[in-house]
Design an enzyme around this catalytic site. Structure first.
Site, PDB file in Angstrom:
ATOM      1  N   ASP A   1     -15.042  45.120 -29.231  1.00  0.00           N
ATOM      2  CA  ASP A   1     -14.311  46.345 -28.924  1.00  0.00           C
ATOM      3  C   ASP A   1     -15.049  47.583 -29.469  1.00  0.00           C
ATOM      4  O   ASP A   1     -16.115  47.478 -30.080  1.00  0.00           O
ATOM      5  CB  ASP A   1     -12.899  46.215 -29.532  1.00  0.00           C
TER       6      ASP A   1
ATOM      7  N   ASP B   1      -7.068  50.216 -21.026  1.00  0.00           N
ATOM      8  CA  ASP B   1      -6.270  48.983 -21.051  1.00  0.00           C
ATOM      9  C   ASP B   1      -5.263  48.913 -19.902  1.00  0.00           C
ATOM     10  O   ASP B   1      -4.603  49.918 -19.587  1.00  0.00           O
ATOM     11  CB  ASP B   1      -5.433  48.908 -22.330  1.00  0.00           C
TER      12      ASP B   1
ATOM     13  N   GLU C   1     -15.677  48.666 -24.075  1.00  0.00           N
ATOM     14  CA  GLU C   1     -15.656  50.083 -24.487  1.00  0.00           C
ATOM     15  C   GLU C   1     -14.916  50.920 -23.444  1.00  0.00           C
ATOM     16  O   GLU C   1     -15.090  52.121 -23.377  1.00  0.00           O
ATOM     17  CB  GLU C   1     -17.039  50.608 -24.871  1.00  0.00           C
ATOM     18  N   TRP C   2     -14.086  50.202 -22.646  1.00  0.00           N
ATOM     19  CA  TRP C   2     -13.110  50.825 -21.733  1.00  0.00           C
ATOM     20  C   TRP C   2     -13.759  51.676 -20.640  1.00  0.00           C
ATOM     21  O   TRP C   2     -13.104  52.582 -20.089  1.00  0.00           O
ATOM     22  CB  TRP C   2     -12.100  51.675 -22.535  1.00  0.00           C
ATOM     23  N   GLY C   3     -15.029  51.450 -20.355  1.00  0.00           N
ATOM     24  CA  GLY C   3     -15.694  52.223 -19.311  1.00  0.00           C
ATOM     25  C   GLY C   3     -16.079  53.626 -19.740  1.00  0.00           C
ATOM     26  O   GLY C   3     -16.554  54.428 -18.926  1.00  0.00           O
TER      27      GLY C   3
HETATM   28  C1  GAL Z   1      -8.170  47.594 -27.222  1.00  0.00           C
HETATM   29  C2  GAL Z   1      -8.614  46.647 -26.123  1.00  0.00           C
HETATM   30  C3  GAL Z   1      -7.466  45.693 -25.865  1.00  0.00           C
HETATM   31  C4  GAL Z   1      -7.157  44.923 -27.121  1.00  0.00           C
HETATM   32  C5  GAL Z   1      -6.843  45.886 -28.263  1.00  0.00           C
HETATM   33  C6  GAL Z   1      -6.685  45.171 -29.587  1.00  0.00           C
HETATM   34  O1  GAL Z   1      -9.179  48.476 -27.503  1.00  0.00           O
HETATM   35  O2  GAL Z   1      -8.943  47.372 -24.982  1.00  0.00           O
HETATM   36  O3  GAL Z   1      -7.793  44.821 -24.799  1.00  0.00           O
HETATM   37  O4  GAL Z   1      -8.252  44.107 -27.450  1.00  0.00           O
HETATM   38  O5  GAL Z   1      -7.868  46.852 -28.397  1.00  0.00           O
HETATM   39  O6  GAL Z   1      -6.488  46.040 -30.651  1.00  0.00           O
END
Ligand code: GAL
Length: 390
Positions: free
Chosen positions: A147, A202, A180-182
């Site tokens: 992440d 997400d 890294e969410w794109g």
């Molecule tokens: C976000 C990630 C989620 C989940 C979450 C956990 O950054 O996009 O899929 O892993 O963190 O804290």
């Protein structure tokens, strides 16, 4: 001279290490991830029971192989810097849990973060990448979701490459799932870094919504996939995020549309529900082999939005063996009538009258391309068909 020999040897070792990783995700990885349903409320009992359920439900045999423990399994580092799993929630330890997962014929996935702390404030891997990769290898980890919270001023490509190199060095083949969410367009740089990259913020548990921190519903994610399809392919996948099937909000029609479109995008498919208590209908949606085959198609081409008439859209995906998939989706609240001639050329592909048409949710042959495809789609429903050359 010795210096050059040494350098040459190091290059050879590193390319042999890299090869072990290259073939790990020729098709989009499939499995289960703890986050969507359990968030931080995870423990080894739940994970073991999930491993049992993924087998008894038939999901493993349908292709869901990776069982991934997301954030919150880790609590601190010991005096040597080794990462420690929560001893209260995981009293048998991660190696033991990994052995159990492997004994079920599954693969073991874990989560960390390229920053100093994970998104839930647990220790991140920054500065400990090589040590953590060795620890994961000793536990038998096969998959790492990595992440991007608390990343500071790091460059994303450099940070993710460091973890990739650490995994290579540890020597155990591990699928690297970039998350890294794109935000820094990983589709442009991550092909040789990880096997998959989250392409959006997400997913949240809704069909059509956004929330205040950027969470996205199913159709919001679908829209973002109109731009990035060309970057995906065998070994390196756009990841549309974990599934919300069976989590109690989406209707069965919406769930079918969700899975159909993730399959059209060749997205990794990670179930995100409680597998121990799911209904028969949820199992049947998650394990529809004809739909999963579209996701796992060897060409790994992502669908394009071929036509759009307001809330009614038609998506198209070329498949191996000169076959094609089409999805007719109704994003709106009113029924839509489908009456579509599929004889056409789309990009370099020519579709004539010589294809049989199969409805992949009804498991029925519904005619051929000499005639139009006809159907009525209720609100948020999908018709997913495969065109097979006769
Ligand atoms: C976000 C990630 C989620 C989940 C979450 C956990 O950054 O996009 O899929 O892993 O963190 O804290």
């Amino acid at each position: 001279m010795r210096k050059y020999l040494f350098f040459g040897l190091m290059m050879l070792v590193s390319s042999i290490q890299a090869q072990k990783f290259e073939d790990l995700a020729k098709t989009p990885p499939m499995g289960w991830n703890s986050w969507n349903k359990f968030a931080c409320d995870i423990n080894e009992k739940t994970i073991r029971e999930t491993a049992d359920a993924i087998v008894s439900s038939g999901m493993r045999d349908a292709g869901y192989m990776y069982l991934v423990i997301d954030d919150c399994w880790q609590v601190k580092r010991d005096s040597n810097g080794t990462i420690i799993a929560d001893p209260e929630r995981f009293p048998s330890g991660m190696k033991n849990l990994g052995d159990y997962i492997h004994s079920k014929g599954l693969k073991f996935g874990i989560y960390s973060d390229a920053g100093t702390a994970t998104c839930q404030g647990r220790p991140g891997s920054r500065g400990y990448e090589f040590q953590d990769a060795r620890t994961y290898a000793s536990w038998g980890v096969d998959y790492l979701k990595y992440d991007w919270c608390n990343h500071g001023k790091q460059n994303s490509e450099a940070a993710y490459s460091t973890m990739r190199d650490a995994l290579y060095k540890a020597g155990r083949p591990v699928v690297l799932s970039i998350c890294e969410w794109g935000t820094t367009k990983p589709w442009e740089w991550a092909k040789n870094v990880g096997h998959l990259w989250r392409s959006t913020e997400d997913i949240i548990n809704c069909f059509d919504c956004k929330n205040y921190w950027g969470g996205l519903g199913v159709v919001q994610i679908i829209d973002l996939f109109t731009e990035i399809g060309t970057y995906t392919g065998p070994g390196h996948w756009n990841d549309a995020d974990m599934l919300e099937v069976g989590n109690g909000v989406l209707t069965p029609d919406e769930e079918r549309l969700h899975v159909s479109m993730w399959a059209m995008f060749s997205s990794p498919l990670m179930a995100g529900n409680d597998l121990r208590t799911m209904s028969k209908e949820t199992v049947s949606i998650l394990t529809n082999k004809e739909v999963l085959a579209i996701d796992q198609d060897k060409l790994g081409i992502s669908a394009i939005r071929w036509m759009q008439f307001g809330d009614y859209e038609i998506w198209f995906k070329p498949l191996e063996d000169n076959a094609f998939a089409f999805c007719f989706i109704n994003r709106g609240n009113q029924p839509v009538t489908v009456d579509q001639d599929l004889k056409t050329s789309i990009k370099k592909y020519v579709i004539d009258g010589s294809y049989g048409i199969r409805d992949l949710w009804k498991h029925e042959d519904i005619g051929n391309t000499k005639d139009n495809v006809r159907a009525v789609l209720g609100s948020h429903a999908v018709l997913m068909v495969k065109l097979i050359k006769k």
